[in-house]
Design an enzyme around this catalytic site. Structure first.
Site, short mmCIF file in Angstrom:
data_model
loop_
_atom_site.label_atom_id
_atom_site.label_comp_id
_atom_site.label_asym_id
_atom_site.label_seq_id
_atom_site.Cartn_x
_atom_site.Cartn_y
_atom_site.Cartn_z
N ASN A 277 -1.99 2.21 5.75
CA ASN A 277 -1.37 1.05 5.37
C ASN A 277 -1.00 0.31 6.86
O ASN A 277 -0.89 0.80 7.87
CB ASN A 277 0.18 1.27 4.90
CG ASN A 277 -0.03 2.24 3.67
OD1 ASN A 277 -0.90 2.29 3.06
ND2 ASN A 277 1.21 2.70 3.14
N GLY A 278 -1.10 -1.04 6.66
CA GLY A 278 -0.60 -1.92 7.99
C GLY A 278 -1.86 -2.86 8.22
O GLY A 278 -2.78 -3.10 7.29
N HIS B 227 18.98 -37.36 -3.38
CA HIS B 227 18.21 -37.92 -2.16
C HIS B 227 16.42 -37.51 -2.24
O HIS B 227 15.99 -37.41 -1.20
CB HIS B 227 18.76 -36.85 -0.81
CG HIS B 227 20.15 -37.25 -0.57
ND1 HIS B 227 20.62 -38.51 -0.14
CD2 HIS B 227 21.58 -36.62 -0.84
CE1 HIS B 227 22.02 -38.41 -0.10
NE2 HIS B 227 22.47 -37.29 -0.58
N CYS C 293 0.75 -1.32 0.03
CA CYS C 293 -0.03 -0.03 -0.21
C CYS C 293 0.97 1.19 0.19
O CYS C 293 1.70 1.34 0.43
CB CYS C 293 -0.86 0.14 1.29
SG CYS C 293 -1.75 -1.29 1.34
N ARG D 109 5.37 -0.25 -6.05
CA ARG D 109 5.51 -1.10 -4.88
C ARG D 109 4.60 -2.20 -5.00
O ARG D 109 4.51 -2.96 -3.92
CB ARG D 109 5.00 -0.28 -3.64
CG ARG D 109 5.85 1.15 -3.55
CD ARG D 109 5.32 1.96 -2.34
NE ARG D 109 5.36 1.61 -1.05
CZ ARG D 109 5.99 1.66 -0.28
NH1 ARG D 109 7.49 1.91 -0.54
NH2 ARG D 109 6.01 1.03 0.88
N GLU E 219 18.56 -18.02 -5.44
CA GLU E 219 18.03 -16.77 -5.97
C GLU E 219 17.78 -16.57 -7.39
O GLU E 219 16.79 -16.05 -7.66
CB GLU E 219 19.41 -15.58 -5.59
CG GLU E 219 19.17 -14.28 -6.40
CD GLU E 219 17.98 -13.57 -5.69
OE1 GLU E 219 17.55 -14.17 -4.98
OE2 GLU E 219 17.80 -12.40 -6.23
N LYS F 107 6.62 -4.41 -3.52
CA LYS F 107 8.02 -4.37 -3.59
C LYS F 107 8.58 -4.25 -2.04
O LYS F 107 9.62 -4.75 -1.74
CB LYS F 107 8.31 -3.04 -4.21
CG LYS F 107 9.64 -2.50 -4.23
CD LYS F 107 10.62 -3.61 -5.14
CE LYS F 107 12.30 -3.07 -4.96
NZ LYS F 107 13.10 -4.23 -5.56
N GLU G 291 9.22 -15.71 -9.51
CA GLU G 291 8.54 -14.34 -9.13
C GLU G 291 7.98 -13.47 -10.38
O GLU G 291 6.84 -13.00 -10.06
CB GLU G 291 9.06 -13.64 -8.06
CG GLU G 291 10.20 -12.81 -8.44
CD GLU G 291 10.79 -11.98 -7.25
OE1 GLU G 291 10.03 -11.39 -6.52
OE2 GLU G 291 12.13 -11.80 -7.32
N LYS H 281 14.01 -15.64 -8.66
CA LYS H 281 13.85 -14.60 -9.51
C LYS H 281 12.94 -15.17 -10.76
O LYS H 281 11.99 -14.68 -11.33
CB LYS H 281 15.08 -14.33 -10.57
CG LYS H 281 16.12 -13.27 -9.70
CD LYS H 281 15.81 -11.95 -9.53
CE LYS H 281 14.81 -11.75 -8.43
NZ LYS H 281 15.50 -11.44 -7.10
N TRP I 97 -3.07 -2.63 -1.50
CA TRP I 97 -2.60 -4.17 -1.75
C TRP I 97 -3.26 -4.99 -0.85
O TRP I 97 -3.16 -5.12 0.45
CB TRP I 97 -1.09 -4.20 -1.74
CG TRP I 97 -0.35 -5.56 -2.07
CD1 TRP I 97 0.06 -5.99 -3.31
CD2 TRP I 97 -0.34 -6.49 -1.09
NE1 TRP I 97 0.57 -7.20 -2.99
CE2 TRP I 97 0.47 -7.55 -1.79
CE3 TRP I 97 -0.27 -6.89 0.47
CZ2 TRP I 97 0.86 -8.97 -1.22
CZ3 TRP I 97 0.12 -8.12 0.85
CH2 TRP I 97 0.75 -9.09 -0.13
O1 M6R Z 1 13.24 -4.80 1.07
P1 M6R Z 1 13.69 -6.15 1.46
O2 M6R Z 1 15.11 -6.49 0.88
O3 M6R Z 1 13.76 -6.16 3.05
O4 M6R Z 1 12.83 -7.10 1.00
C1 M6R Z 1 12.87 -8.62 1.16
C2 M6R Z 1 12.13 -9.45 0.12
O5 M6R Z 1 10.65 -8.92 0.18
C3 M6R Z 1 12.63 -9.15 -1.32
O6 M6R Z 1 13.81 -9.59 -1.43
C4 M6R Z 1 11.77 -9.99 -2.36
O7 M6R Z 1 11.97 -11.31 -1.97
C5 M6R Z 1 12.01 -9.71 -3.78
N1 M6R Z 1 10.71 -9.61 -4.55
C6 M6R Z 1 12.99 -10.66 -4.44
O8 M6R Z 1 13.12 -10.10 -5.83
#
Ligand code: M6R
Length: 602
Positions: free
Chosen positions: A103-104, A498, A2, A27, A475, A597, A482, A479, A77
Site C-alpha cells: 500500500n502506498g 456575484h 488498498c 475502503r 457538506e 474510504k 460523491e 454528499k 485501488w
Molecule cells: O478519514 P478522514 O476524515 O481524514 O477522511 C477525509 C476525507 O477523505 C473524507 O471526509 C471524504 O471526503 C469522505 N468521502 C466524505 O464523505
C-alpha cells in the site's frame, strides 16, 4: 484504498485471507489477489473487480486448503496503472520466489526502475509496487528480512508492505506513512492494513510504527528497527463488536450510519458532559496560543469550518482552517505559540498526517479529533478527543461529521471553562438534548425520499447557506456529488449574486438552509433572488414562516435548536437526500466509483 492482509499459523490461510479482504471492501478497491505459499512453491491468483471474483477463481483452482498455512492478500485501488488483473497485487519477482503486497506510493519509482533495467529485469505490470519484489529478489541471499531491509532503505515514499518467499516459513511486514498492524492469535499471527480485517480472528493488535519491521513465523514474532534493534511494543485489545461492522436490517451502511447518529453522539458525550461541566482529559502544552489551526480533508475539513465559529466565539483566539494538502507544501508559518488541530475520521489520511508532522516538527502544540482508536494521527498528536462514533463503513462520511462538529463544540466550551468563564446554560442544555433532536430530524426520512424522487434526474444542484449553515451547505453538496454523481456546489448564499446566479433556471434547483438565526432575513432575500429567476427551491426550515413557504417548492421542517447545534441537525436531511438520490439511481451507495474510504496516499 488498498488493503493488506497476511496470515501465518496452523490453519488454512485462504479462507482467512478472503474473509479479511471482504472486511476491507468498504475502503474502496478495483481488483484483488492473493498469494499462498507452500514449501518451495508460491500460488498466486488475482482478479480485476470484486473479491467475489477472486473467490470464484480460487474455487476453480481447486486448492487443497490444508496445504497452505501462509499467505498474503490485497485489494488494490489504482494509482500507477489501470485497474487490471496484471496490475493487481501480489507482485512477484522474475523467478517467482518472492511475493509482495504494497500500500502506498513509491516516489522514486523511475530511478529504482533504472537499477532493475541494468539487471535486465522485465516488469510485468504498470505498477510502482512490482519493483519492490524485484529489488528484494536482487538483494536476497537466503535471508528475506535482510533483503527487505536493503530494499526499503532505497524507497522514497510511503509503504505498508507484507512479503513472503517460497520457503513459506515467515512473513516480513514493515511500514512507512501507511498503516499496518500485527494481529496476535494463538499459534497464528496476522498482518493487516486495517484492524477491522482481523475482527473475527483476533482482537489483540500491535500498531507498527514507521520504519519498524516485523518478522513473523506463526508461533512467534520479533519487531525491530531497520538497524536491527528489537523495539518495545504494546498489544492493544480492540473494543469492537462484530455487529458494529454489519449492516443489520439496513439496505446500506450509509443509511445505518445516518440512523446511528443519536447513539454516536451519545457515545461522544458519555463522561464528557457532567452536570454543567465539560470533562476532557487533554495534555496540552499551554493554553495561551496566538492562533489555532484546523487542518483536514473532505468532510472533516467542513467540520473544521464549523469548528472555527465555535472556537472563535468561545475563546476569542483567531482560527485558521486549512486543507491539509495545501498546508503541508506551503512551508507554513507555524510554531510553538500555535495549536494545530488535525481532524480525521480514519486517523490515516496521508495529507492530514503529513500536515500534522510538519506542525509537530515546527514545535506547535497538537491535538487530534479522530474516530479510529489507535490510528496513526491519534498516536502522533500530543493530545486528543476520540469521537467513539464506532466504525464508519460507508465511504460517505455521516456520523463522523456530526461527531466532529459536536467534538469542536465541547472543545471550545472546555477551553472557555479553562479560562475560568461560566458556560452558557442554554447551550449545555441543548447539547444534552442533541441526540433526541437528531432522533426527531430522522423522522423526515420518508418526506426526503419523496423529494429525492422529484430531483434524481437533475444534473446540477446548488446548496446555499450562511454562517454555520455555509459549511453545512458545502457538506450537503459533497454528499450528493460523491454518491449520486450529480454535480453539486455549496455556496455562501449571499455570494451567488456575484456570479453563480447566472446559472439559475428551472433545471438548477437550490437547497436553502433557512433555519432561524440572526441571518434568516438575509437568507429570505437570497431565496427571493432565486425565485425571481425561475429556480426551484427546497428549504430546510425550523419555523412555519409565510415567506419561506411561499418561496419554496418543498419545505423540510427540522426541530428548533440553537445556532451552534443547527449545524448538526441541518446536515442530517442533506445526508438523507444524498442517500435516497443515489439509491433511487441504483448506485453503489457504500462504495461509490473512484472513491476510497481512507485516503492513505497523497
Ligand atoms: O478519514 P478522514 O476524515 O481524514 O477522511 C477525509 C476525507 O477523505 C473524507 O471526509 C471524504 O471526503 C469522505 N468521502 C466524505 O464523505
Amino acid at each position: 484504498m488498498c488493503g493488506i492482509i497476511g496470515y501465518i499459523g496452523n490453519k488454512a490461510a485462504e479462507p482467512i485471507l478472503i474473509k479479511g479482504l471482504k472486511k476491507m471492501e468498504y475502503r474502496g478497491y478495483d481488483s484483488a489477489g492473493l498469494c499462498l505459499a507452500n514449501n518451495g512453491k508460491l500460488l498466486t491468483i488475482k482478479r480485476k473487480g470484486e473479491v467475489n471474483e477472486l473467490e470464484k477463481a480460487i474455487k476453480n483452482e481447486k486448492i487443497k486448503e490444508s496445504k497452505y498455512n501462509i499467505g498474503i492478500a490485497h485489494t488494490r485501488w489504482a494509482t500507477h496503472g489501470s485497474p487490471s488483473k496484471i496490475n493487481a497485487h501480489p507482485h512477484l519477482d522474475s523467478e517467482n520466489k518472492i511475493a509482495i503486497v504494497h500500500n502506498g506510493i513509491i516516489e522514486n519509482y523511475d530511478s529504482l526502475k533504472e537499477i532493475l533495467k541494468k539487471d535486465k529485469v522485465k516488469l510485468r505490470s504498470e505498477t510502482d509496487s512490482e519493483i519492490i519484489a524485484h529489488l528484494i529478489s536482487k538483494f536476497y541471499k537466503g535471508n528475506l528480512k535482510e533483503a527487505v531491509k536493503k530494499t526499503v532503505k532505497l524507497i522514497e515514499g510511503s509503504y505498508g508492505l507484507a512479503v513472503i518467499d517460497k520457503q513459506a516459513n515467515k512473513i516480513i511486514a514493515t511500514r512507512n506513512s501507511s498503516p499496518l498492524v500485527i494481529g496476535v492469535g494463538k499459534n497464528e499471527t496476522f498482518v493487516a492494513s486495517d484492524p477491522l480485517a482481523l475482527m473475527s480472528e483476533t482482537k489483540k493488535i500491535i500498531y507498527l510504527k514507521d520504519k519498524q519491521l516485523a518478522e513473523i513465523n506463526g508461533k512467534d514474532f520479533v519487531i525491530e528497527d531497520y538497524i536491527g534493534n528489537e523495539v518495545d511494543f504494546e498489544i492493544i485489545e480492540l473494543k469492537l463488536e462484530a455487529a458494529q461492522i454489519e449492516k443489520g436490517n439496513y439496505k446500506h451502511f450509509m443509511l445505518k450510519e445516518i440512523f446511528d447518529q443519536p447513539q454516536s453522539l451519545r457515545n461522544l458525550l458519555a463522561g464528557r458532559l457532567k452536570d454543567e461541566e465539560i470533562k476532557l482529559s487533554l495534555n496540552l502544552k499551554n493554553k495561551k496560543w496566538r492562533r489555532i489551526i484546523l487542518c483536514a480533508c473532505g468532510t472533516s475539513w467542513h467540520s473544521c469550518l464549523i469548528g472555527k465559529h465555535f472556537i472563535e466565539k468561545y475563546t476569542n483566539i483567531p482560527v485558521e482552517v486549512d486543507y491539509a494538502s495545501e498546508f503541508r507544501y506551503r512551508n507554513p508559518v507555524v510554531g510553538k505559540n500555535d495549536l494545530f488541530i488535525a481532524v480525521s475520521q480514519s486517523g490515516e489520511t496521508a495529507d492530514t498526517l503529513a500536515a500534522l508532522r510538519e506542525a509537530n516538527l515546527k514545535g506547535a502544540d497538537s491535538l487530534g479529533i479522530v474516530n479510529v482508536v489507535g490510528s496513526t494521527i491519534s498516536r502522533e498528536v500530543n493530545s486528543g478527543v476520540y469521537l467513539h462514533a464506532g466504525p464508519e463503513i460507508g465511504v460517505a462520511s455521516t456520523k463522523a461529521f456530526s461527531s466532529q462538529v459536536l467534538a469542536f463544540l465541547l472543545l471550545s466550551l472546555y477551553l472557555q471553562q479553562e479560562k475560568g468563564e461560566k458556560l452558557d446554560k442554554k447551550t449545555i442544555k441543548e447539547i444534552k438534548r442533541l441526540p433526541q433532536l437528531v432522533e426527531e430530524v430522522l423522522k423526515t426520512n420518508q418526506q426526503i425520499k419523496k423529494i429525492a424522487k422529484k430531483f434524481n434526474s437533475i444534473n446540477n444542484f446548488l446548496y446555499l447557506g450562511r454562517g454555520i449553515n455555509f459549511p453545512v451547505a458545502l457538506e450537503g453538496a459533497l454528499k450528493l456529488k460523491e454518491i449520486s454523481y450529480i454535480h453539486a456546489e455549496g455556496y455562501p448564499a449571499a455570494e451567488i449574486k456575484h456570479g453563480p446566479i447566472a446559472l439559475i433556471d428551472k433545471d438548477l434547483p437550490s437547497l436553502f438552509l433557512a433555519t432561524k438565526d440572526e441571518l434568516l432575513e438575509k437568507i429570505i432575500s437570497n431565496m427571493q433572488e432565486i425565485k425571481a429567476r425561475g429556480g426551484k427551491i427546497i428549504t430546510i426550515a425550523n419555523e412555519k414562516r409565510k415567506e419561506l413557504i411561499e418561496l419554496s417548492d418543498y419545505v423540510v421542517y427540522v426541530p428548533k435548536t440553537t445556532t451552534e447545534l443547527a449545524g448538526i441537525v441541518n446536515s442530517i436531511p442533506l445526508q438523507l437526500l444524498a442517500y435516497h438520490t443515489a439509491d433511487l439511481k441504483n448506485l453503489n451507495v457504500d462504495r461509490p466509483r473512484n472513491l476510497a474510504k481512507s485516503v492513505t496516499v497523497e
